[in-house]
Design a protein around this motif. Structure first.
Motif, mmCIF file in Angstrom:
data_model
loop_
_atom_site.group_PDB
_atom_site.id
_atom_site.type_symbol
_atom_site.label_atom_id
_atom_site.label_comp_id
_atom_site.label_asym_id
_atom_site.label_seq_id
_atom_site.Cartn_x
_atom_site.Cartn_y
_atom_site.Cartn_z
ATOM 1 N N ALA A 42 -26.586 -5.169 -22.097
ATOM 2 C CA ALA A 42 -25.258 -4.739 -21.655
ATOM 3 C C ALA A 42 -25.256 -3.253 -21.333
ATOM 4 O O ALA A 42 -24.650 -2.821 -20.345
ATOM 5 N N LEU A 50 -20.252 1.059 -21.548
ATOM 6 C CA LEU A 50 -20.459 -0.059 -22.463
ATOM 7 C C LEU A 50 -19.204 -0.408 -23.260
ATOM 8 O O LEU A 50 -18.849 -1.575 -23.409
ATOM 9 N N SER A 53 -16.786 -2.289 -21.241
ATOM 10 C CA SER A 53 -17.226 -3.682 -21.109
ATOM 11 C C SER A 53 -16.889 -4.485 -22.363
ATOM 12 O O SER A 53 -16.442 -5.632 -22.276
ATOM 13 N N ALA A 194 -21.878 -6.400 -17.695
ATOM 14 C CA ALA A 194 -22.062 -6.159 -19.132
ATOM 15 C C ALA A 194 -21.008 -6.903 -19.944
ATOM 16 O O ALA A 194 -21.299 -7.427 -21.026
ATOM 17 N N LEU A 197 -22.138 -10.398 -20.306
ATOM 18 C CA LEU A 197 -23.212 -10.530 -21.284
ATOM 19 C C LEU A 197 -22.686 -10.371 -22.712
ATOM 20 O O LEU A 197 -23.093 -11.090 -23.623
ATOM 21 N N LEU A 198 -21.758 -9.423 -22.911
ATOM 22 C CA LEU A 198 -21.194 -9.220 -24.245
ATOM 23 C C LEU A 198 -20.298 -10.372 -24.664
ATOM 24 O O LEU A 198 -20.102 -10.609 -25.860
#
Length: 423
Positions: A42, A50, A53, A194, A197-198
């Motif tokens: 991420a 980050l 996200s 990201a 993905l998180l």
């Protein structure tokens, strides 16, 4: 609409889970291997964005959780969105949700098993993975309360490890040096990717909804359990992300092979690295345990409706669990874990889960105020968020996920055509 009925002779599960069990099962599903592995990829996608996200993934997860909880309270049966989609949108959409969940989460089960093997005994990862699947399938077979008890232990261990890493990182000289810098390296597409993905690290907050038939007072227990579990997980993730970014910085986190272990070393807490290794293995076990629970219950629901072999709908007379479904899921996962490295399937798993919750949000949109419909903005934002994050994933993951859903849809069409010719 009518409540879902059980197939005759399939047997009923027993309501044994209370609020604390619901919260722990949700935490066991979320506070798992995802937080140990999702931060680095991420960070590579989002850079210094980050935390944005993470917030986006949390908002989508919150909307999904509210929609799922309201539906689970109305339809407290095993199967989760498979049941909700069938009852609110039609048989096909319920089937598609169930198909995506079973296939995607079966791959995730194998991935979590291999994660256990890679941490416990890297040279024999496949053998350890199979042993882990067999052991946890046996735990699930012995009854859902046994699973909830083991999950409590796992959650306690993982939270202790995460807390130790966070405290060490936040109090270290590296963190005080201000390495949590904000640079202009974040892009809109990267932040979205990201977030997708998180989202994998959040997946599982509504796991208790798939166990709705085994929850006491589901109208109250499920919504409260989901909300509490999601809130705790969000706080834990935010603290861990801030602390790790503080000592590694966005670039260091993006290049880290084992982000939490690297953060412990950078913070001067070398002694924590082995504990993080143990925590990662235990977290993967917790995720695997909860995944097998969820997949087996969705398999049970689909078998009741004969979308899967009807024999899988059997409920054990003593343990009150879908024992054939659990054994079948365990067997398939063990074979995959023994013969292939399926960690690359995590991207597909994220796609499948996002598609699953997109159907949940669409189902929640159809609820009436009398049925407990949430504010319209909640399912709308959840639906749009799921679709955006799904197609913001790496192209290979999105294409693979879409292809598997298409195969499921084709199988459904063939089955309907055969049934029409031979009523």
């Amino acid at each position: 609409m009518n409540k879902p009925s059980k197939a005759a002779g399939s047997g009923e599960l027993e309501r044994r889970l209370g609020l604390s069990d619901a919260v722990v099962i949700g935490l066991g599903s979320m506070i798992g291997a995802g937080i140990f592995g999702a931060l680095a990829p991420a960070a590579r996608a989002a850079g210094s964005g980050l935390l944005i996200s993470l917030a986006l993934a949390a908002v989508v997860a919150f909307c999904n959780a509210i929609s799922s909880a309201r539906l689970a309270a109305l339809y407290p049966a095993s199967g989760g969105t498979y049941v909700y989609g069938r009852e609110r949108l039609g048989e096909f959409w319920g089937y598609l949700a169930g198909w995506g969940f079973v296939v995607g989460k079966t791959a995730s089960c194998a991935a979590m098993a291999l994660t256990v093997g890679s941490y416990v005994w890297p040279g024999q990862a496949h053998a350890v993975a199979v042993a882990a699947v067999v052991a946890l399938t046996a735990v699930n077979y012995a009854g859902v309360q046994k699973s909830a008890l083991l999950t409590r232990v796992i959650v306690a261990v993982v939270l202790a490890v995460l807390a130790a890493v966070a405290v060490a990182s936040l109090t270290s000289s590296a963190a005080s040096a201000g390495r949590l810098d904000v640079r202009d390296d974040a892009t809109f597409g990267g932040v979205l990717q990201a977030a997708g993905l998180l989202f994998f690290a959040f997946a599982g907050y509504a796991r208790v909804a798939t166990l709705g038939e085994e929850v006491r007072d589901p109208r109250r227990t499920i919504p409260r359990g989901v909300a509490i579990a999601l809130g705790i997980a969000l706080v834990v993730y935010a603290v861990v992300a801030v602390s790790v970014l503080g000592v590694l910085g966005p670039q260091g986190l993006a290049s880290a092979a084992a982000p939490l272990s690297d953060a412990a070393r950078a913070a001067g807490a070398e002694w924590l690295a082995p504990a993080v290794r143990v925590g990662a293995a235990v977290a993967a076990l917790g995720s695997l345990l909860a995944l097998i629970l969820g997949v087996s219950r969705t398999t049970l629901a689909m078998a009741r409706d004969r979308h899967l072999p009807h024999g899988l709908a059997a409920v054990h007379p003593r343990f009150k669990v879908p024992h054939r479904a659990e054994l079948a899921v365990g067997a398939v996962v063990a074979v995959v874990a023994a013969t292939a490295d399926v960690r690359a399937a995590i991207g597909f798993s994220s796609f499948g889960v996002l598609a699953y919750y997109a159907i949940a949000n669409a189902s929640a949109w159809t609820l009436t105020p009398e049925e407990g419909r949430p504010a319209r903005a909640v399912p709308a934002l959840g639906l749009v968020g799921c679709l955006v994050l799904a197609f913001a994933l790496p192209l290979s993951s999105a294409l693979c996920g879409a292809a598997v859903l298409a195969v499921g849809a084709a199988a459904y069409a063939v089955r309907r055509a055969v049934a029409a010719r031979h009523p």
